[in-house]
Design a protein around this motif. Structure first.
Motif, short mmCIF file in Angstrom:
data_model
loop_
_atom_site.label_atom_id
_atom_site.label_comp_id
_atom_site.label_asym_id
_atom_site.label_seq_id
_atom_site.Cartn_x
_atom_site.Cartn_y
_atom_site.Cartn_z
N VAL A 1 0.84 -1.20 0.00
CA VAL A 1 0.00 0.00 0.00
C VAL A 1 0.88 1.25 0.00
CG1 VAL A 1 -1.66 1.34 1.36
CG2 VAL A 1 -1.97 -1.13 1.10
N ALA A 2 1.91 1.25 0.82
CA ALA A 2 2.78 2.43 0.90
C ALA A 2 3.43 2.69 -0.46
CB ALA A 2 3.85 2.22 1.97
N TRP A 3 3.89 1.65 -1.11
CA TRP A 3 4.53 1.76 -2.43
C TRP A 3 3.51 2.29 -3.45
CZ3 TRP A 3 8.18 2.37 -5.77
CH2 TRP A 3 8.20 1.75 -7.03
N ASP A 4 2.35 1.72 -3.45
CA ASP A 4 1.32 2.12 -4.40
C ASP A 4 0.94 3.60 -4.20
OD1 ASP A 4 -1.33 2.65 -5.48
OD2 ASP A 4 -1.52 0.50 -5.86
N ALA A 5 0.65 3.94 -2.94
CA ALA A 5 0.20 5.31 -2.67
C ALA A 5 1.31 6.33 -2.93
CB ALA A 5 -0.31 5.42 -1.23
N ALA A 6 2.54 5.97 -2.58
CA ALA A 6 3.65 6.91 -2.80
C ALA A 6 3.86 7.11 -4.30
CB ALA A 6 4.92 6.38 -2.14
N LEU A 7 3.72 6.02 -5.06
CA LEU A 7 3.86 6.14 -6.52
C LEU A 7 2.78 7.04 -7.12
CD1 LEU A 7 4.56 2.72 -8.33
CD2 LEU A 7 5.95 4.80 -8.36
N ARG A 8 1.63 7.06 -6.48
CA ARG A 8 0.56 7.92 -6.98
C ARG A 8 0.71 9.35 -6.46
NH1 ARG A 8 -5.10 4.43 -7.29
NH2 ARG A 8 -4.19 2.39 -6.88
N GLY A 9 1.80 9.59 -5.74
CA GLY A 9 2.09 10.95 -5.32
C GLY A 9 1.58 11.35 -3.95
N PHE A 10 1.07 10.40 -3.19
CA PHE A 10 0.63 10.73 -1.84
C PHE A 10 1.83 10.80 -0.90
CE2 PHE A 10 -3.30 8.80 -3.53
CZ PHE A 10 -4.24 9.78 -3.17
N ASP A 11 1.67 11.64 0.12
CA ASP A 11 2.69 11.74 1.16
C ASP A 11 2.34 10.70 2.24
OD1 ASP A 11 4.55 12.55 3.07
OD2 ASP A 11 3.15 14.06 3.87
N VAL A 12 3.16 9.66 2.35
CA VAL A 12 2.80 8.47 3.13
C VAL A 12 3.69 8.28 4.36
CG1 VAL A 12 2.64 5.94 3.02
CG2 VAL A 12 2.04 7.30 1.01
N VAL A 13 3.08 7.86 5.46
CA VAL A 13 3.85 7.34 6.59
C VAL A 13 3.40 5.90 6.84
CG1 VAL A 13 4.23 7.47 9.08
CG2 VAL A 13 4.31 9.54 7.71
N LEU A 14 4.38 4.99 6.86
CA LEU A 14 4.09 3.56 7.13
C LEU A 14 4.60 3.25 8.53
CD1 LEU A 14 3.42 0.60 6.13
CD2 LEU A 14 5.77 0.50 5.30
N VAL A 15 3.74 2.68 9.36
CA VAL A 15 4.19 2.35 10.72
C VAL A 15 3.98 0.87 11.01
CG1 VAL A 15 3.66 4.66 11.59
CG2 VAL A 15 1.97 2.84 11.86
N ASP A 16 4.89 0.33 11.80
CA ASP A 16 4.69 -1.03 12.32
C ASP A 16 5.14 -1.06 13.78
OD1 ASP A 16 4.23 -4.02 10.87
OD2 ASP A 16 5.10 -4.04 12.89
N ARG A 17 4.48 -1.85 14.56
CA ARG A 17 4.83 -1.93 15.99
C ARG A 17 6.18 -2.62 16.19
NH1 ARG A 17 1.32 -7.02 18.34
NH2 ARG A 17 2.01 -8.45 16.73
N ALA A 18 6.63 -3.35 15.17
CA ALA A 18 7.94 -4.00 15.27
C ALA A 18 8.70 -3.73 13.97
CB ALA A 18 7.78 -5.48 15.54
N ASP A 19 9.53 -4.68 13.58
CA ASP A 19 10.26 -4.51 12.34
C ASP A 19 9.32 -4.83 11.17
OD1 ASP A 19 12.50 -3.87 10.90
OD2 ASP A 19 13.44 -5.85 11.07
#
Ligand code: FAD
Ligand code: FAD
Lengths: 537, 433
Positions: A20-38
């Motif tokens: 999702v992060a890759w897709d949205a960033a490619l479409r020009g959205f400013d994205v933050v991806l978070v995970d509780r771990a690695d």
């Protein structure tokens, strides 16, 4: 309290969230991806390694099969370096439903899956260890896919398009205003610090944990029942082709060659909690017995490690919510639109799916977001290659060895089993800015070969201590945490050579080094690791 | 086909010890072994008892308590005095051995505290002279010196942890000196280099002016393999301070020194070692074994023997094996294995440092170290079991590995000599000479 701002917040750094992060960033959205771990530490890091051709679903779920057919072809094109083109073999046995072979062929044709029936003798020539009692054999374009490479490639691609990735940041609350989600509160799991993020839109890609997230927005009636599956990694490439039992999906019916090993799996057992999925000895016994039917003699091969993951079975009370066998649920995915379902805007949840369809899942949910936001930005992930896939070539076993041989004398080899050199290790430690050996294990497969880290764990601790300027206590905590993590994956399968190895490792860590009596270590909680500044990236 | 007074299965510390004793007592001895055993991996400090589970300061006293509290523990077979006798014998082996004057120091009365390669002060009773200055019970200043090319020893990590022990000040130095300037050299490669005075001079040159007045020097245990005493003394003399070795990850140079010493003594006493031989079974007559069957490559051979010492080690060396149906076997003679949980029961626990139910599995023996079945009756009259094969201990946790193997191997040799002396028939021809 620190505050961040983003157009899109993606919760969950598994295959789906990274996609999702890759897709949205490619479409020009400013994205933050978070995970509780690695990244890829949830279900994605504990899956079976198979890029489905669709063959598994052709009889039972033709929609899922068609999706696999299409996505398999696209992923081969855009992330070839994450894929080994092994091909797949479906074999029938006498004790199977005798009509299944024909229905399988018919299903392949309906789903548009390229299939070829080959004589049994030819199948046995291809894969000599396969049970000679097989009755029919079919070839399909299954493949092996490396999830860590995939997820890191997608995440790095997103970063190259302006995204930010926050690992070890857990979502502990969602902010809502006027019936819309406006952001989240995060807790840094290493330091305990909290921070707020304002987000125009939030995508919940937290898989088996999705119900916990939506509850933070006051949404009720969505449940996730975890279905546990175990896999055992065997120390040989017993097969070079993905081997599937051609029958209705059942336990222990797929053997996947993954680099130098092969994994037999899986099971499907209801678990009470997605975070508590220990492997039992009975499950190991069952898996070995099933594997033995596919490949006689499998039990005599060395079992390297065992792992388990959870399939999230979504239960939506508003949609009927009947209880079903988790394997009977369609393996296709669905986007839950909380504006329609609950009257809460700017929040979408991904439910179901599989790794093979991660790109399509991302496309569907980002499309749904665009629709809600009223913008029209076309998806480009079927054409654009994320980092480290540009050369368009498949991964091939032995490429690490070839790279190593070129420089055998001028570099120190730290992990002999997985051929990790010192420079690469130090580079990764610096680039990841981590002081956690287990993060490095996932990235480099350090300590995942036959010796299970007997030698390289001490070496890597020494090097990390230097590179990361750790204190002795921090290094010790990291070492002990790694030993425990490794133990988790081996104790249920300790027999034969692997028990011998484990005992040798006991002698190294307990006898020779006496790590049990290291002075003043923390409890193993990651917080203790970060008394000092992290390593500069 | 060959014929010997005794066949010893296993060439680890236990097997070699028993073999040397038997041969020096006049028996004809053949050692058959799959490989060289743990000597090439273990630092071969003779750890008698390090933890019970608290750190042990006085092993002799702690042994007495242990044997009382744990009547199934293999130390019951030898007792504190038996351990002391074995240690005296072992030290004596070096006196006119091939590496003399290289020697061992220490006794069963006191544990030293020596740093490990991660900087833990580990209790050890009897250690090579080249390690003894590492005893930091009274604290001290240490400069830990390592080599970038030796990945199995990290001086700065070691020093960092060591410096947190009471009264110890430590710092680490990593030198960029290596044999032929290679980037990746293991402990044995360094040991060969340290035998050479010119390599030592390079190391000493790099340390010039970098050591504090009161600092002793710790180095990885690679100070010579052909003449370790000379290499170590040369470093002490030219650095003008105590120098000591700290064990590295395998391969173990100090362990190889022990192997070389015992093997040479055995050779001098007329005994023989054949390696790469897997013992796969035995031929029996009643309660006695009359021959062992062995496989060398694809060939099978039969070795007749009046007595057999079984010293094949535990799960780590292939002396014991557990199959995927969770059934254990002793690999050489097929003796019963005690202490293995039934297939449905748990063998291990989820915490790495937990007590694991299978931990003490091994071959159970009677007071004369003869293997016994589940009913407690001897399985064979003329088999003696020694070393890590024995049931009842978790030596990697207790820190009793080489102590147990040395003491039970020593007694196994002694028991057999005594017995053969008692009924000297035709079988004992050649003994006592
Ligand atoms: C046993 C098994 C075998 C499988 N084998 C295959 C296969 O061979 N081929 C295939 O195509 N598919 C396979 N699948 C399916 C596939 O693995 C999953 O569909 C896929 O990995 C799901 O990815 P995900 O990103 O949705 O979930 P996950 O990878 O679980 O990601 C969710 C992430 O959310 C994070 N998270 C949770 N709570 C929070 C929070 N509060 N704050 C921040 N982050 C949070 C978690 O840490 C996790 O990383 C298998 C599944 C199982 C269970
Ligand atoms: C890495 C490591 C570190 C250690 N550190 C310490 C330490 O610091 N302090 C300490 O006191 N102890 C330590 N030990 C333990 C100690 O070295 C051993 O417990 C002890 O040496 C075992 O000796 P053994 O003779 O009983 O068995 P081993 O040395 O294991 O010898 C067994 C022999 O039997 C042979 N064999 C096995 N099966 C067969 C068969 N079927 N046919 C023929 N031959 C067979 C093997 O090849 C071998 O020669 C360490 C061990 C290891 C591996």
């Amino acid at each position: 309290m620190a505050r961040l701002r983003a157009e899109v917040l993606v919760i969950g750094g598994g295959a789906t969230g990274a996609g999702v992060a890759w897709d949205a960033a490619l479409r020009g959205f400013d994205v933050v991806l978070v995970d509780r771990a690695d990244l890829a530490i949830g279900t994605s890091g504990r899956f079976h390694g198979l890029l489905h051709s669709g063959g598994r679903y052709v009889v039972k779920d033709v929609v899922a099969a068609r999706e696999c057919v299409a996505e398999n072809a696209i992923l081969r094109r855009v992330i070839p370096q994450c894929i080994e083109d092994t091909g797949g073999l479906f074999v029938t046995f006498e004790d199977n439903d005798p009509g299944y072979g024909d229905r399988f062929l018919a299903g392949c044709h309906t789903a548009g899956l390229p299939v070829e029936e080959i004589p049994v003798a030819e199948a046995l020539r291809m894969e000599p260890v396969v049970n000679p009692a097989i009755q029919r054999a079919f070839i399909v374009p299954d493949a092996a896919i490396d999830v860590w490479k995939t997820v890191w490639s997608l995440a790095d691609g997103a970063v190259a398009h302006g995204a930010r990735v926050l690992t070890y940041h857990k979502v502990i609350g969602l902010h809502t205003e006027h019936d819309a989600v406006t952001g989240a509160r995060l807790r840094n799991e290493l330091t305990g610090e909290e921070l707020d993020i304002d987000a125009g839109f939030t995508i919940n890609a937290s898989g088996a944990w999705a119900a916990q997230i939506v509850r933070m927005a006051g949404i009720e009636g969505i449940g996730v029942i975890p279905g546990k599956g175990i896999m055992i990694g065997m120390n040989h490439r017993l097969v070079n082709t993905v081997l599937n039992r051609c029958a209705m999906p059942a336990d222990g019916d797929i053997l996947v060659p993954i680099r130098t090993i092969s994994a037999i799996g899986t099971t499907d057992i209801r678990a009470a909690d997605a975070d508590e999925i220990p492997v039992t000895q009975a499950e190991v016994d069952q898996m070995l017995a099933e594997g033995e039917r596919l490949v006689p003699g499998l039990r005599r091969a060395r079992a390297l490690r065992v792992w388990s993951g959870v399939r999230p079975l979504f239960q939506d009370e508003k949609a009927g919510g009947a209880e079903v066998d988790t394997r009977d649920v369609s393996r296709t995915h669905a986007v839950v639109d909380h504006r329609k379902r609950d009257g809460i805007a700017a929040l979408l949840t991904m439910s179901g799916g599989k790794l093979t369809t991660l790109r399509l899942m991302a496309q569907d949910i980002v499309d749904a977001m665009c629709e809600q936001l009223g913008t029209d930005r076309p998806c480009r992930t079927a054409e654009v290659r994320p980092p480290r896939n540009e050369d368009g070539r498949y991964y091939q076993v032995g490429s690490r060895l070839a790279k190593r041989e070129a420089r055998l004398l001028d570099e120190q080899l730290i992990c002999e089993c997985e051929l990790v050199g010192r420079e690469r290790l130090e580079e990764t430690m610096r680039a990841r800015g981590t002081i956690n050996l287990d993060d490095i294990r996932r990235q480099l497969r350090l300590g995942m070969g036959p010796c299970q880290g007997g030698f390289c764990i001490y070496r890597a601790t020494g090097i990390l201590h230097g590179v990361g300027r750790l204190s002795g206590a921090q290094a010790s905590t990291s070492l002990l945490a790694f030993l425990q993590e490794r133990w988790k994956g081996v104790w249920p399968i300790l027999y034969g050579d692997q028990l011998r190895q484990a005992r040798l490792d006991d002698w190294i860590f307990q006898g020779l080094l006496d790590v049990e009596h290291l002075p003043e270590t923390g409890t193993g909680a990651p917080a203790a690791l970060l008394e000092e500044e992290p390593i500069p990236a | 086909m060959s014929r010997h007074d005794a066949v010893v299965v296993g060439a680890g510390l236990a097997g070699l010890t028993a073999a040397v004793r038997l041969a020096e007592g006049g028996a004809s001895v053949l050692v058959l072994a799959k490989g060289v055993g743990a000597t090439h991996l273990s630092p071969c400090t003779i750890d008698v008892l390090g933890y019970d589970p608290e750190p042990v300061d006085h092993p002799r006293d702690a042994l007495r308590r242990l044997v009382d509290a744990r009547p199934d523990h293999p130390y019951r077979l030898v007792g504190a005095d038996g351990v002391a006798a074995a240690i005296d014998w072992f030290k004596g082996c070096f006196a006119d051995g091939p590496l003399s004057p290289y020697a061992y120091a220490g006794s069963v009365d006191e544990n030293m505290r020596l740093p490990t390669a991660v900087g833990v002060l580990r209790p050890s009773a009897v250690v090579p002279e080249t390690m003894a200055a590492g005893d930091l019970r009274a604290g001290g200043e240490v400069c830990v010196v390592g080599f970038r090319a030796l990945k199995d020893f990290h001086p700065v990590l070691l020093a960092d942890n060591l410096g947190r022990a009471a009264g110890v000040q430590a710092r680490g130095l990593e030198l960029d000196v290596s044999p032929e300037d290679r980037a990746d050299v293991n402990a044995l490669g360094f040991a060969r280099a340290f035998d050479d005075a010119s390599f030592r001079a390079r190391v000493i040159g790099q340390l010039a002016g970098r050591l504090g007045a009161g600092e002793r020097v710790a180095l990885p245990a690679v100070l010579g393999i052909a003449d370790p005493h000379a290499a170590w003394r040369d470093l002490e003399d030219r650095l003008g301070r105590p120098v000591f070795e700290v064990p590295t990850l395998p391969p173990s140079v100090p362990g190889m020194r022990v192997f070389a010493t015992l093997r040479e003594r055995l050779r001098r006493a007329g005994g023989r070692v054949i390696l790469n031989v897997v013992v796969t079974g035995a031929e029996r007559a009643g309660a006695r074994i009359i021959a062992v069957r062995a496989r060398v490559g694809l060939r099978d051979a039969v070795h007749e023997a009046d007595r057999v010492v079984l010293a094949t080690g535990g799960f780590a060396s292939g002396g014991l094996e557990l199959d995927s149906g969770w059934v254990a076997r002793e690999t050489a003679l097929g003796l019963p294995v005690a202490g293995v949980p039934a297939p449905g029961d748990s063998r291990f626990r989820p915490g790495y440092f937990d007590d694991h139910p299978i931990g003490r599995a091994g071959v159970a023996v009677d007071g004369d170290q003869r293997p016994v079945g589940p009913d407690g009756a001897p399985a064979f009259d003329n088999v003696t079991v020694a070393g890590a094969t024995l049931a009842g201990a978790e030596p990697w946790r207790e820190k009793s590995g080489d102590g147990l193997s040395l003491a039970t191997g020593h007694r196994a040799g002694g028991l057999m000599l005594a017995e053969s002396g008692a009924h000297a028939g035709p079988a004992a021809v050649g003994m006592g000479g």
